[in-house]
Write a protein that holds these residues in place. Structure first.
Motif, PDB file in Angstrom:
ATOM      1  N   THR A 197      -6.604  17.000 -34.651  1.00 45.64           N
ATOM      2  CA  THR A 197      -7.623  17.557 -33.765  1.00 45.64           C
ATOM      3  C   THR A 197      -8.560  16.459 -33.286  1.00 45.64           C
ATOM      4  O   THR A 197      -8.724  15.431 -33.943  1.00 45.64           O
ATOM      5  CB  THR A 197      -8.500  18.630 -34.457  1.00 45.64           C
ATOM      6  OG1 THR A 197      -9.530  17.961 -35.206  1.00 45.64           O
ATOM      7  CG2 THR A 197      -7.700  19.525 -35.377  1.00 45.64           C
ATOM      8  N   SER A 198      -9.153  16.699 -32.131  1.00 49.74           N
ATOM      9  CA  SER A 198     -10.209  15.838 -31.601  1.00 49.74           C
ATOM     10  C   SER A 198     -10.910  16.641 -30.519  1.00 49.74           C
ATOM     11  O   SER A 198     -10.386  17.658 -30.050  1.00 49.74           O
ATOM     12  CB  SER A 198      -9.617  14.555 -31.018  1.00 49.74           C
ATOM     13  OG  SER A 198     -10.601  13.853 -30.279  1.00 49.74           O
ATOM     14  N   ARG A 199     -12.093  16.202 -30.114  1.00 49.09           N
ATOM     15  CA  ARG A 199     -12.757  16.840 -28.971  1.00 49.09           C
ATOM     16  C   ARG A 199     -12.449  16.072 -27.692  1.00 49.09           C
ATOM     17  O   ARG A 199     -12.993  16.370 -26.649  1.00 49.09           O
ATOM     18  CB  ARG A 199     -14.272  16.882 -29.225  1.00 49.09           C
ATOM     19  CG  ARG A 199     -14.628  17.848 -30.357  1.00 49.09           C
ATOM     20  CD  ARG A 199     -16.117  17.885 -30.596  1.00 49.09           C
ATOM     21  NE  ARG A 199     -16.608  16.560 -30.967  1.00 49.09           N
ATOM     22  CZ  ARG A 199     -17.870  16.301 -31.267  1.00 49.09           C
ATOM     23  NH1 ARG A 199     -18.770  17.243 -31.214  1.00 49.09           N
ATOM     24  NH2 ARG A 199     -18.235  15.093 -31.613  1.00 49.09           N
ATOM     25  N   ASP A 200     -11.574  15.086 -27.806  1.00 46.83           N
ATOM     26  CA  ASP A 200     -11.344  14.137 -26.717  1.00 46.83           C
ATOM     27  C   ASP A 200      -9.850  14.088 -26.380  1.00 46.83           C
ATOM     28  O   ASP A 200      -9.041  13.641 -27.200  1.00 46.83           O
ATOM     29  CB  ASP A 200     -11.850  12.772 -27.214  1.00 46.83           C
ATOM     30  CG  ASP A 200     -11.820  11.721 -26.133  1.00 46.83           C
ATOM     31  OD1 ASP A 200     -12.473  11.918 -25.107  1.00 46.83           O
ATOM     32  OD2 ASP A 200     -11.117  10.718 -26.324  1.00 46.83           O
ATOM     33  N   ASN A 217      -7.354  20.431 -29.173  1.00 49.14           N
ATOM     34  CA  ASN A 217      -8.686  20.039 -28.735  1.00 49.14           C
ATOM     35  C   ASN A 217      -9.711  20.978 -29.358  1.00 49.14           C
ATOM     36  O   ASN A 217      -9.740  22.174 -29.055  1.00 49.14           O
ATOM     37  CB  ASN A 217      -8.780  20.065 -27.204  1.00 49.14           C
ATOM     38  CG  ASN A 217     -10.118  19.515 -26.726  1.00 49.14           C
ATOM     39  OD1 ASN A 217     -11.172  19.859 -27.249  1.00 49.14           O
ATOM     40  ND2 ASN A 217     -10.064  18.641 -25.734  1.00 49.14           N
ATOM     41  N   GLY A 218     -10.541  20.469 -30.239  1.00 56.40           N
ATOM     42  CA  GLY A 218     -11.496  21.269 -30.997  1.00 56.40           C
ATOM     43  C   GLY A 218     -12.617  21.859 -30.156  1.00 56.40           C
ATOM     44  O   GLY A 218     -13.329  22.747 -30.616  1.00 56.40           O
ATOM     45  N   THR A 219     -12.786  21.357 -28.943  1.00 53.21           N
ATOM     46  CA  THR A 219     -13.827  21.901 -28.059  1.00 53.21           C
ATOM     47  C   THR A 219     -13.296  23.064 -27.233  1.00 53.21           C
ATOM     48  O   THR A 219     -13.948  24.100 -27.108  1.00 53.21           O
ATOM     49  CB  THR A 219     -14.351  20.814 -27.089  1.00 53.21           C
ATOM     50  OG1 THR A 219     -14.826  19.716 -27.876  1.00 53.21           O
ATOM     51  CG2 THR A 219     -15.493  21.329 -26.239  1.00 53.21           C
ATOM     52  N   THR A 220     -12.102  22.892 -26.680  1.00 52.21           N
ATOM     53  CA  THR A 220     -11.591  23.909 -25.751  1.00 52.21           C
ATOM     54  C   THR A 220     -10.650  24.906 -26.430  1.00 52.21           C
ATOM     55  O   THR A 220     -10.285  25.912 -25.827  1.00 52.21           O
ATOM     56  CB  THR A 220     -10.837  23.233 -24.591  1.00 52.21           C
ATOM     57  OG1 THR A 220      -9.767  22.451 -25.146  1.00 52.21           O
ATOM     58  CG2 THR A 220     -11.760  22.315 -23.801  1.00 52.21           C
ATOM     59  N   ASP A 222      -9.445  27.121 -30.194  1.00 50.89           N
ATOM     60  CA  ASP A 222      -9.829  27.583 -31.525  1.00 50.89           C
ATOM     61  C   ASP A 222      -8.823  26.982 -32.512  1.00 50.89           C
ATOM     62  O   ASP A 222      -7.647  27.352 -32.516  1.00 50.89           O
ATOM     63  CB  ASP A 222      -9.786  29.110 -31.553  1.00 50.89           C
ATOM     64  CG  ASP A 222     -10.165  29.669 -32.923  1.00 50.89           C
ATOM     65  OD1 ASP A 222      -9.783  29.058 -33.950  1.00 50.89           O
ATOM     66  OD2 ASP A 222     -10.830  30.717 -32.956  1.00 50.89           O
ATOM     67  N   THR A 268     -20.841  15.221 -39.809  1.00 49.99           N
ATOM     68  CA  THR A 268     -21.642  16.199 -39.053  1.00 49.99           C
ATOM     69  C   THR A 268     -22.525  17.061 -39.961  1.00 49.99           C
ATOM     70  O   THR A 268     -23.105  18.044 -39.504  1.00 49.99           O
ATOM     71  CB  THR A 268     -20.739  17.150 -38.240  1.00 49.99           C
ATOM     72  OG1 THR A 268     -19.908  17.891 -39.138  1.00 49.99           O
ATOM     73  CG2 THR A 268     -19.869  16.392 -37.255  1.00 49.99           C
TER      74      THR A 268
END
Ligand code: ZN
Length: 345
Positions: A197-200, A217-220, A222, A268
């Motif tokens: 996973t990554s947000r990028d 993608n951890g942002t877009t 689940d 975090t």
């Protein structure tokens, strides 16, 4: 000798690039002429606050490193001057109950380079011969240096703690960070299936190119839902985690019944909801892990030489540009290790 050292706590203004006395070698120790080191998250913690670690100022920064043996005891049998070597950064006491049962990594008075004593961002470092290992021939100094913290940490998490098996699936959070990339490389060498996973998105693409089986993608997306879709509703066997609070809940929800989660960091935040009901009903196993012991490092080095394992180097900076390197680490946009190269004095 030239070195990078902290003179206080704060921003880059407390990180000085200047002269420090060359360390004097004691019996049983090796004087290593350092050629490269890589930055680790803890370098920022030491600079910012000292992270509650007992240390004296000024203190030379840097945990991992590789270089060339300059001086060693005449009676030393496995190391000789001129040899290329890589260092294990944890110096255990050898006397406490944990050291005596062969678990130096749990030593009650362990001293880490760059945390409790002078580190590797210097032209010379002195440390016990037991912490100095011949470097894999296939790597350059920066790549070898990178093994000493991130790959060693990932090794212990995957193989000693989680006991990952070739037929199992591992979920690795925050791909791009040093430990996560090391875990991906080692999990794939072990034959396991790896989800990252990554947000990028660019980082996810690079991880897929390195052999990751799936990327989320951890942002877009689940994460837990995607993991369930990818595993036929079953969940993964192992989670490797150092992001902490932001992903903890999805990490627990992604695990199969009886699954294992290993944490080695909490960038975090370190107080996520425990979700105890999920842990006991699904009989999850939670492991904490830090670095790895000398024996684990020996095994990692043996495999590195045999398996063409090559740590990912994001960027290389000369010793004099350490401030820019620390800025890059702090920004978090790197993919792999930020290396510091040290010229021959
Ligand atoms: Zn000890």
């Amino acid at each position: 000798m030239k070195a990078v050292f902290i003179t206080g706590h704060g921003g880059n203004e407390v990180v000085e690039i200047g002269e420090r006395p060359r360390p004097a070698r004691g019996p049983g120790e090796v004087l290593v002429r350092m050629r490269a080191a890589t930055l680790n998250r803890v370098d920022l913690y030491m600079r910012d606050s000292g992270a509650g670690i007992t240390h004296r100022l000024p203190q030379i920064m840097g945990l991992d490193g590789a270089g060339i043996v300059e001086e060693v005891d005449a009676s030393e049998t496995s190391l000789s001057p001129g040899q290329r070597v890589v260092v294990h950064p944890g110096i255990a006491c050898g006397r406490c109950e944990f050291c005596q049962r062969g678990e130096g990594v749990l030593c009650t008075s362990i001293q880490y380079l760059g945390e409790h004593r002078d580190g590797t961002l210097a032209e010379y470092v002195c440390l016990p011969a037991t912490n100095v290992f011949p470097m894999p021939e296939s790597l350059d100094f920066a790549e070898a240096a990178a093994l000493g913290v991130n790959h060693l940490t990932a090794w212990r998490m995957l193989f000693t703690k989680a006991q990952l098996k070739p037929w199992e699936t591992v979920l690795i959070f925050g791909i791009g960070g040093g430990v996560s990339l090391a875990a991906l490389q080692l999990a794939k060498l072990a034959g396991s299936r790896a989800i990252v996973t990554s947000r990028d998105d660019p980082k996810l693409q690079r991880a897929l190119a390195m052999g990751a089986d799936h990327a989320i993608n951890g942002t877009t997306q689940d994460v837990a839902r995607e993991v369930m879709a990818l595993t036929g509703g079953r969940g993964v066997d192992v989670v490797i985690e150092n992001v902490g609070q932001a992903v903890w809940s999805s990490a627990l929800k992604s695990l199969v019944r009886g699954g294992r989660i290993v944490t080695c960091g909490a960038t975090t935040g370190d107080q996520p909801p425990a979700d105890l009901r999920r842990i006991f009903i699904r009989q999850l196993q939670l492991f904490g892990s830090t670095l790895g012991d000398l024996d684990e490092f020996r095994h990692l080095l043996a495999l590195t030489g045999r398996a063409a394992l090559r740590p990912v180097i994001d960027s290389r900076y000369p010793l004099g540009d350490v401030h820019a390197a620390l800025d890059r680490l702090e920004a978090g946009s790197q993919f792999g290790k930020i290396a510091i190269t040290i010229d021959e004095p």
